[in-house]
Design a protein around this motif. Structure first.
Motif, PDB file in Angstrom:
ATOM      1  N   ASN A 152      64.517  51.840  19.551  1.00  0.00           N
ATOM      2  CA  ASN A 152      64.258  50.469  20.039  1.00  0.00           C
ATOM      3  C   ASN A 152      64.685  49.509  21.488  1.00  0.00           C
ATOM      4  O   ASN A 152      65.806  49.128  22.379  1.00  0.00           O
ATOM      5  N   VAL A 160      69.124  40.699  18.350  1.00  0.00           N
ATOM      6  CA  VAL A 160      68.297  42.040  17.752  1.00  0.00           C
ATOM      7  C   VAL A 160      69.374  42.725  16.509  1.00  0.00           C
ATOM      8  O   VAL A 160      70.033  42.491  16.234  1.00  0.00           O
ATOM      9  N   GLY A 195      68.607  45.935  14.019  1.00  0.00           N
ATOM     10  CA  GLY A 195      67.380  46.383  13.431  1.00  0.00           C
ATOM     11  C   GLY A 195      65.447  46.310  14.481  1.00  0.00           C
ATOM     12  O   GLY A 195      65.593  46.922  15.218  1.00  0.00           O
ATOM     13  N   ASP A 196      64.995  46.427  13.308  1.00  0.00           N
ATOM     14  CA  ASP A 196      63.284  46.496  14.251  1.00  0.00           C
ATOM     15  C   ASP A 196      63.144  45.125  14.033  1.00  0.00           C
ATOM     16  O   ASP A 196      61.953  44.382  14.257  1.00  0.00           O
ATOM     17  N   LYS A 197      63.959  44.145  13.604  1.00  0.00           N
ATOM     18  CA  LYS A 197      63.961  42.554  14.163  1.00  0.00           C
ATOM     19  C   LYS A 197      64.676  41.776  15.622  1.00  0.00           C
ATOM     20  O   LYS A 197      65.489  42.229  15.484  1.00  0.00           O
ATOM     21  N   HIS A 219      59.722  40.819  13.937  1.00  0.00           N
ATOM     22  CA  HIS A 219      59.284  41.728  13.555  1.00  0.00           C
ATOM     23  C   HIS A 219      59.022  42.459  15.394  1.00  0.00           C
ATOM     24  O   HIS A 219      58.525  41.705  16.002  1.00  0.00           O
ATOM     25  N   ALA A 220      59.933  43.261  16.049  1.00  0.00           N
ATOM     26  CA  ALA A 220      60.365  43.768  17.237  1.00  0.00           C
ATOM     27  C   ALA A 220      58.197  43.823  18.017  1.00  0.00           C
ATOM     28  O   ALA A 220      58.282  44.296  18.674  1.00  0.00           O
ATOM     29  N   SER A 221      58.210  44.892  16.785  1.00  0.00           N
ATOM     30  CA  SER A 221      56.321  45.032  17.195  1.00  0.00           C
ATOM     31  C   SER A 221      55.506  43.577  17.544  1.00  0.00           C
ATOM     32  O   SER A 221      54.624  44.279  18.153  1.00  0.00           O
TER      33      SER A 221
END
Length: 102
Positions: A2, A27, A29-31, A64-66
């Motif tokens: 990340n 932050v 995880g992936d969110k 979402h981090a993406s």
């Protein structure tokens, strides 16, 4: 891995808040939770122990981090980042386009 950390300045690349900027608050995880981005209305009951009033409260929801990119103030755009290992073994986050440190 990340690449987004708490306190980073990001720009949203997808969704209803596309193009808006904010700072990463948390932050998970992936969110990520970004300040004043993805605001939702939450109906809450009053909690006198926490001195919290009831009603409809507006707060940030995770995204979402993406769907976010690091904001580069030099170029004024969102850019990808990579890592560079220094001579003493420390890792440094850098912008991939220019190579300058974040």
């Amino acid at each position: 891995m990340n690449r987004i950390k708490k306190g980073d300045r990001v720009i949203v690349t997808a969704g209803k808040d596309k193009g808006k900027q904010g700072d990463v608050v948390r932050v998970m995880g992936d969110k990520v939770v970004v300040s004043n981005i993805n605001l939702v209305k939450r109906h809450t009951k009053p909690n006198p122990q926490a001195n919290q009033p009831g009603g409809v409260i507006e707060r940030e929801a995770p995204i979402h981090a993406s769907n976010v990119m690091h904001f580069n103030p030099a170029s004024g755009k969102g850019e990808r980042i990579g890592t560079k290992v220094l001579e003493d073994g420390r890792r440094l986050r850098v912008f991939r386009s220019s190579g300058e440190a974040i």
